[in-house]
Design an enzyme around this catalytic site. Structure first.
Site, PDB file in Angstrom:
ATOM      1  N   CYS A  50      39.242  58.166  82.734  1.00 49.16           N
ATOM      2  CA  CYS A  50      38.277  57.517  83.626  1.00 49.16           C
ATOM      3  C   CYS A  50      38.390  58.000  85.063  1.00 49.16           C
ATOM      4  CB  CYS A  50      38.435  55.998  83.567  1.00 49.16           C
ATOM      5  SG  CYS A  50      40.058  55.389  84.094  1.00 49.16           S
ATOM      6  N   PRO A 115      50.965  52.808  82.793  1.00 44.77           N
ATOM      7  CA  PRO A 115      51.552  53.516  81.654  1.00 44.77           C
ATOM      8  C   PRO A 115      50.539  54.143  80.703  1.00 44.77           C
ATOM      9  CG  PRO A 115      51.565  51.159  81.235  1.00 44.77           C
ATOM     10  CD  PRO A 115      50.984  51.344  82.614  1.00 44.77           C
TER      11      PRO A 115
END
EC number: 1.2.1.70
Length: 454
Positions: A50, A115
Site C-alpha cells: 500500500c 510487522p
C-alpha cells in the site's frame, strides 16, 4: 552479479503515482517476465504494497539494468522516465542489501516498526519464485533478509514501539469522527490486511463487524474469526448503510466504493446519522475520488495517513533495530565477498593440478625404468609439496576477502597466475549516496565509473 533496488514509496511519490505503479497479483507474472527478458536483469522480485513499489534485481551490468527497469516502470505508470526519475530511489550492491534489510525490519515503513512488511516480503519472494524470476543471488539475499527481519522483531521492542497501518488509521479516524468503540464496522477485502483490520477492530471494542470480499468463502472465514458476518461485494450498498466505520483493503484495480453506492448508503442512514468514516488502505484506492466530497463522509487514505505520521518520533527500539540491520549488512557483505573468492581458489588449484600432471608426465618420460612404487611415492610427494605451498595463500585469501576491498587479493592471484576465465573486470560502478538515496547529482540514472585496481 550484484543486487539493485529501484523503487518509489510514500515518501518519494504521491499516492496517485503509487497507484499507477502498483502491481496486482494477476499482473505480476507479466511484469516479472518483462523485467528478466532483457540482457541485463538476470533475476527479479517485485514488492508492491500500500505504500511502496520496489524492484529487487540481480543484474549483470548496472547501467543497462537501470535502463531496463526504468523502462518497465515508465511504461507501467505512463510517466516519461525523465519525470519518473524524480520520484525513484536507486540502491546498488551493499546499499541495496542495507535497504532490503531496513525494509523487512519495518524501519522504512509508513508506520515504523509495523510487522506486516515481513510477511509481505515473504509473499513477494514466493510469488516471484512461482514465476521462476529469482535465482541463486536473490534467493540468498532474500532468505537472509527474512531472517534479519525476524531477528529485529524478536530481539527488540520495535513491534511495541510501532503500530500496524490499521491501528494508525483507526487512531486517526477516531480523531476525526470521535471514538469508534461500540460502533458498527465494515471491512472490505479479506486478504492479510483485511484480516488484520477485522482483528484490530474487534480488539479495539468495535461492535458488529461485517466482512465482504470478492470470494465470499474467504470473507466468511475471516468474519468467523472475529465473531462477525461475511458476504460478497454484491452486498456492499446495504452493508455501507449499516456501518459507522469502513476499512477497505482490496487488491482491486478499480474503485470498489463508488459514489453511487456511498450516496445511496448515506440516504438510507438518514440525516441524523453520525459521520461515516472510510479508512482506505488500498493502493490503488478502493474509494472513488468523488466520495471525498460527500457531506457526512470522512475519507482517510494512505496519503492522509502519510501526512499524519510524518513527524512521529523515533524510539530507542528503532535505534536498536537499526544497529542490528547495520551489523547484519556487514556480515552479509563479508560472507558474499568470501564466496566470490571460491572460483579463484578452484581455478588456482586446477592450474596447480595441471602443472603437477605435466611435470609428472615429463619425469616419467625421462625415467621410464622407475618402478610403480617409486612413481607413486614421487607423485604423492610432489602433490603434497604443491598443496602445502598453496594452503596458506588460499586460506589467507579467503580470510582477507571478508574485509572491505578484500577482493583485490583474489584479483592479484588471477593476474599473477593468468587464470583463464577469471580475467580482471574493466570497470565497476560506484554509486555515490546522496542523503538516503544512492544517486549522483540528484539523478538516479547518472552514476560514475571507476577503474577496478588489481
Amino acid at each position: 552479479m550484484s543486487v539493485v533496488v529501484v523503487g518509489l514509496n510514500h515518501r518519494t511519490a504521491p499516492v496517485r503515482l503509487l497507484e499507477r505503479a502498483s502491481v496486482p497479483s494477476p499482473e505480476l507474472g507479466g511484469v516479472l517476465a518483462e523485467l528478466i527478458s532483457g540482457a541485463h536483469v538476470a533475476e527479479a522480485v517485485v514488492l508492491s504494497t500500500c505504500n511502496r513499489v520496489e524492484v529487487y534485481a540481480a543484474v549483470n551490468t548496472f547501467h543497462g539494468a537501470l535502463h531496463e527497469i526504468g523502462q518497465v516502470l515508465s511504461a507501467r505508470t505512463g510517466v516519461h522516465i525523465a519525470e519518473l526519475a524524480d520520484h525513484l530511489y536507486v540502491h546498488y550492491a551493499d546499499a541495496a542489501v542495507r535497504h532490503l534489510f531496513t525494509v523487512v525490519s519495518g524501519l522504512d515503513s509508513l508506520v515504523v516498526g509495523e510487522p506486516q512488511i515481513l510477511g509481505q516480503m515473504r509473499e513477494a519472494y514466493n510469488a516471484a519464485d512461482g514465476h521462476g524470476a529469482p535465482g541463486r543471488m536473490l534467493h540468498e539475499v532474500m532468505q537472509q533478509a527474512l531472517r534479519v527481519g525476524k531477528r529485529v522483531h524478536t530481539d527488540t521492542d520495535i513491534d511495541h514501539a510501532g503500530q500496524s497501518v490499521v491501528t494508525a488509521a483507526l487512531r486517526l479516524g477516531s480523531e476525526r469522527v470521535g471514538s469508534l468503540s461500540g460502533r458498527r464496522a465494515l471491512v472490505v477485502g479479506a486478504g492479510s490486511l483485511g484480516a488484520l483490520a477485522a482483528a484490530t477492530l474487534r480488539r479495539d471494542g468495535i461492535g458488529d463487524i461485517t466482512v465482504l470480499n470478492r470470494t465470499p468463502e474467504t470473507a466468511h472465514r475471516v468474519a468467523a474469526g472475529v465473531g462477525g458476518r461475511g458476504g460478497d461485494l454484491t452486498e456492499i450498498r446495504a452493508a455501507l448503510a449499516e456501518a459507522d466505520v469502513v476499512v477497505t483493503a482490496t487488491g482491486a484495480t478499480e474503485a470498489v466504493l463508488t459514489y453511487q453506492d456511498v450516496s445511496a448508503a448515506l440516504e438510507a442512514r438518514g440525516p441524523n446519522a453520525a459521520d461515516l468514516a472510510i479508512l482506505d488502505l488500498a493502493v490503488p484506492r478502493d474509494t472513488e475520488r468523488a466520495v471525498d466530497m460527500l457531506p457526512g463522509v470522512v475519507v482517510l487514505d494512505i496519503e492522509a495517513l502519510t501526512a499524519a505520521l510524518a513527524h512521529e518520533p523515533a524510539t530507542t527500539s528503532v535505534d536498536a533495530a537499526a544497529s542490528i540491520v547495520e551489523n547484519e549488512v556487514e556480515a552479509f557483505a563479508a560472507w558474499q565477498r568470501s564466496t566470490e573468492v571460491a572460483p579463484t581458489v578452484v581455478a588456482l588449484r586446477a592450474r596447480a593440478d595441471q602443472v603437477v600432471a605435466g611435470e609428472l608426465d615429463r619425469l616419467h618420460s625421462r625415467l621410464p625404468d622407475l618402478d610403480d612404487a617409486a612413481r607413486r611415492e614421487v607423485e604423492k610427494t610432489v602433490r603434497r609439496v604443491v598443496s602445502t605451498l598453496l594452503h596458506t595463500p588460499t586460506v589467507r585469501m579467503k580470510e582477507l576477502a571478508t574485509a572491505p576491498g578484500g577482493d583485490r587479493y583474489a584479483a592479484a592471484v588471477r593476474e599473477l597466475f593468468l587464470l583463464d576465465g577469471h580475467a580482471r573486470p574493466a570497470a565497476a560502478v560506484t554509486v555515490e549516496p546522496v542523503g538516503s538515496e544512492s544517486v549522483v547529482d540528484g539523478n538516479p540514472w547518472i552514476v560514475s565509473e571507476s577503474e577496478v585496481s588489481g
